[in-house]
Structure formats: C-alpha cells, structure tokens
Design an enzyme around this catalytic site. Structure first.
Site, short mmCIF file in Angstrom:
data_model
loop_
_atom_site.label_atom_id
_atom_site.label_comp_id
_atom_site.label_asym_id
_atom_site.label_seq_id
_atom_site.Cartn_x
_atom_site.Cartn_y
_atom_site.Cartn_z
N LYS A 1 1.17 1.40 -29.85
CA LYS A 1 1.74 0.08 -29.60
C LYS A 1 1.79 -0.24 -28.10
CE LYS A 1 3.87 -0.68 -33.98
NZ LYS A 1 3.46 0.60 -34.65
C1 LIG Z 1 2.77 0.67 -35.87
C2 LIG Z 1 2.03 1.93 -36.17
C3 LIG Z 1 0.99 1.97 -37.14
C4 LIG Z 1 0.61 0.76 -37.99
O1 LIG Z 1 -0.01 -0.26 -37.26
P1 LIG Z 1 -0.05 -1.76 -37.84
O2 LIG Z 1 -0.63 -2.59 -36.77
O3 LIG Z 1 1.39 -2.12 -38.15
O4 LIG Z 1 -0.89 -1.73 -39.08
C5 LIG Z 1 0.31 3.17 -37.32
N1 LIG Z 1 0.64 4.28 -36.63
C6 LIG Z 1 1.63 4.28 -35.70
C7 LIG Z 1 1.95 5.55 -35.00
C8 LIG Z 1 2.35 3.12 -35.44
O5 LIG Z 1 3.34 3.14 -34.53
#
Ligand SMILES: *Cc1c(COP(=O)(O)O)cnc(C)c1O
Length: 462
Positions: free
Chosen positions: A112
C-alpha cells in the site's frame, strides 16, 4: 483529463478533483472519461529507465493540466526516495518462468506504500494550491492505518486521526502507528472492536456540520490516484521482462480489487498483458463472480492473509462500468440490487467477452501454507501469506511454457511471523525496521466508543 462517475450523476472533475474527493457525490467511483494510452514506441523508449522515470510517464497520462511535469517529477522523486531498494519494486526469480515483484520496500513493508506515498503528497500539493487543510480520518484493523499515517505524516496541509480497536491489533501493528511522533499524526485506541471504529468514522462523515467544520477526508482504496500509482509497477515489471514485444501474466493477491484492477488499467493503456490471475483466500466472492457471473457477498472468514479478508470489493464497480461499456444506468441498477437483494448478475458471455483477461482462483489455508513451503524449497525465499495466496493461484492457473508469470509480493514476511512459523516451523528472520519499533516511544490516546467524545477530541487536537 476529465473523470466521470460510474453512476453517471456526479459532477465531472479533473485530476485534482479526483485526488481530493475520493468517492463521487452519487456514491460512484471516478474513472477516466477517455482513456489515454502509450504506443509501442513510447513503451520501447521506457525500457531500461528508472522506476521514477516510468512513474513520471505513466502518471502524467492521467494528470492532464492539473500538474506541470516538473512538479510531478518532484513529488514522485520524494515519494519513492524512502524505499529501501534502489529499484523501488524489484523482480526476483523463483523458477525459470516465475518472478516475484517485491512491492514491500516502502516504510510500512507492504504494497500500500507504493500508492499512498504518492497520494499523500498529491493531496498535500492540491490542498496547498487551494489554500485549504484537510482532516483525514481512518479506521484500521491493523495494516492500512500505518500506511495511511506514513503517507500523511509531516504533510503541511493534512492532519490524520487513525482509530484502532484497543488491544485487538498486534504489537508490531500498533507500534508502526504509535511511534510516529509527527505533530499532525493522532492515534486513538477505541474501547471497542474494528467494526466500532469503522462505525465511528461513518458517523463523523454523516455529520454534515462537523464534516465541513474540520474538512474531513479519507485516503481510502477507491481513490483514483492510488490506482494510477499502482499501474506503474505493472508497466515497470512488464518492460523488465520484454514488453512491449513480449507479453506477461500477473497473479495478484486480491481483497478490494484495487491492485488487480490497476493491472487491467496497465493493459488498457497499452501494456501487453496475457492474463490477470485474481488470487483470493477463502473469501472467494471474486472467484465465484469470474466463474459464474454472480456477485454475492458472504460472511467474512478470518484467514492468515487478513488484508484480503473482504467480501465487498469496492473497486470492482470500475470493472463493472467497463463490462457495460460505460452505461452508468446498468451499473447503478446492479449496485442497487446489491444493496437491496444482496446480489447481482452479469451475463456470462459478457464476462467472457469484456473481462477476458481475468481468471480467478481461491486458495485455502492449507494451500497458503504449502505455497510458503514450496517457495522456500524451490528458491530459498520466504514469502508472507498474502504473497503465498498469489503464488498458489498463479501455479494453478498459469499455463507453463507460455509467457513469464509475475506474482505480486504484497507484504514483507516479517509482518506475518505467525503464519510463516506455522508453515516453516521457524519465524522469518528479524527485520531491522521492525526491531527498531521496539526501541521507540509510543504515543496514543484511549477513548470511549462515543462519537461525541471523539468529535471533541478531534476539535481539541486540530
Ligand atoms: C491490501 C492488501 C492486499 C489486497 O489488495 P487490494 O487492492 O485490496 O485487492 C493484498 N495484500 C496485502 C498485504 C495488502 O495489504
């Protein structure tokens, strides 16, 4: 560059508008009115360039007149300067045709950061241009709070308040948030559950007077700028593996559908993508959709990959809009049915035609553990449980001997030591960023689960 809402009843806005608004007024999500693109020769000219240079070219496509290129270059350079790998998102080979795309080199060790580090700076810039401030509020069950805090810390036009459920997140997760001593960062432990925290945030937004008084905002996963920042690493990885001449497949651990939707956007702007594998854990709403065209949320099941424990994938509405060729009436009807009847259908021929790039696969807890073990055996690499879901789905759905497969590594294994230990019998090696958290002072308030008290606290601390 103009953006329209998927529900068709919100004002058309420019890039600055989508960065600052998040959700559209009509409840829809913003998407480009006309899609930009990169030609073969433009893609070829990006080969061998740095991550920041690829980011500049890709993000500029979506910015229009909202930012001049020198300002954008400055924001991008600053956003990725804190990553602990010079390539920002390096590729690592795990077998002759499978690669890991490491997206966890940012400050909170999860993918993120790739989007939020840029989004925080874009918001700050546009707020400063309008001589405004914004109060960002967020509820977290553990992981997203720290990424939001790192995105907003030390930004001059933003204050951020993050609510976590007291005693219900891990010590590392808490310390990643509460050891940030910036003036504009406020952590609040709520006497309650994550659902209580989320309900509080909703109540703050629902109070129109308060919302205007403190200029409430969010950095949630439906913000278009987050999608744009995520397109960059698909393009960078594709170029590194031979695009635009050669095609590449991606396997993406999926929750809110933001990340894999960004892969679809990369294909829409011209990257030759062979396949997008939507990897889900036992919360398999998307796997069911791509198999049968039926979108029906079920109860959320807790798994070892908690950031994917989601049943309503908010970004999915953007793909729905494209499946209906931009007909916002069709989108609105289906989102209404979801609200009222808890389900909607898309004709299977339409899914096969308009979402042909996608295949989905659900991986259970045993499959997740097995993928952690298998990856260590094959490549000597320890992966986190989210990444493992992507690898397992990739192995199930990718045709060997065709195109390279890139599995997105969305979190550092040290963030999920319990799952790694369950798979391998030993926890992952210590990670310096995490070790340092235990030497730092913490700062947070503890508040009752009461919107009046919480509003008072926000007013006092702005
Ligand atoms: C948020 C997240 C995801 C999922 O991503 P999306 O964009 O919500 O599909 C997968 N792995 C980790 C570690 C995350 O923090």
């Amino acid at each position: 560059m103009q953006y329209v809402s998927t529900r068709g009843a919100a004002p058309i806005v420019d890039f600055a508008g989508v960065v600052l608004s998040g959700l559209a007024d009509d409840g829809g999500l913003y998407v480009p009115q006309v899609w930009p693109g990169l030609s073969m020769s433009e893609l070829r000219s990006l080969q061998g360039r740095s991550y920041a240079e690829v980011a500049q070219r890709v993000v500029q496509l979506f910015v229009g007149d909202s930012l001049d290129s020198a300002t954008l270059a400055g924001l991008i350079k600053d956003a990725y300067a804190g990553f602990d790998h010079p390539a920002v998102a390096p590729l690592r080979r795990i077998d002759p045709e499978t690669w890991l795309l490491e997206l966890f080199h940012g400050p909170t060790l999860a993918f993120k950061d790739c989007a939020l580090q840029l989004l925080g700076r874009l918001m700050d810039h546009f707020l400063a241009c309008e001589k405004r401030r914004m109060t960002v509020v967020a509820a977290t069950s553990g992981d997203t709070g720290s990424a939001a805090i790192e995105a907003c810390r030390d930004r001059s036009a933003i204050d951020i308040f993050v609510f976590h459920p007291k005693g219900r997140i891990s010590e590392v997760q808490r310390r990643q948030m509460t050891t940030v001593m910036s003036e504009n960062v406020h952590n609040i432990a709520i006497e309650g559950t994550f659902d209580d925290c989320q309900a509080l945030v909703k109540q703050l937004f629902a109070d129109e007077e308060f919302r205007t008084e403190v200029s409430l905002g969010a950095v949630n996963s439906i913000n278009w700028a987050r999608i744009v920042a995520q397109i960059v690493y698909y393009v960078a990885a594709g170029l590194a593996l031979g695009a635009p001449v050669h095609r590449v497949a991606f396997s993406v651990p999926t929750g809110n559908f933001g990340d894999v939707y960004a892969g679809y956007c990369a294909a829409r702007i011209g990257l030759p993508v062979a396949q997008l594998i939507v990897a889900t854990n036992s919360n398999d709403i998307l796997a069911r959709f791509f198999d049968h065209g039926e979108y029906t949320p079920a109860e959320v099941t807790a798994t070892m990959s908690p950031s994917m424990d989601i049943q309503v994938a908010s970004n999915f509405e953007r793909l729905l809009f494209d499946m209906y060729d931009g007909d916002s009436k069709e989108v609105t009807a289906r989102m209404g049915a979801l609200d009222q009847a808890g389900t909607f259908l898309v004709e299977q021929e339409r899914v096969a035609d308009k979402a042909a790039l996608f295949v989905a696969h659900c991986v259970d807890e045993e499959g997740t553990l097995e993928a952690i073990r298998d990856t260590r055996k094959r490549a000597g690499i320890v992966v986190d449980p989210h990444t493992a879901v992507g690898i397992a789905a990739g192995r199930a759905m990718h045709q060997p001997g065709t195109v390279p497969l890139v599995c997105l590594a969305t979190a550092h294994p040290a963030k999920f030591p319990a799952a790694v230990e369950r798979a391998l019998g030993a926890p992952p090696p210590d990670e310096p960023t995490i070790m340092k958290l235990f030497e730092r002072e913490e700062r947070y308030a503890v508040l009752e689960n009461d919107p009046v008290i919480v509003k008072g606290y926000l007013r006092d601390h702005l």
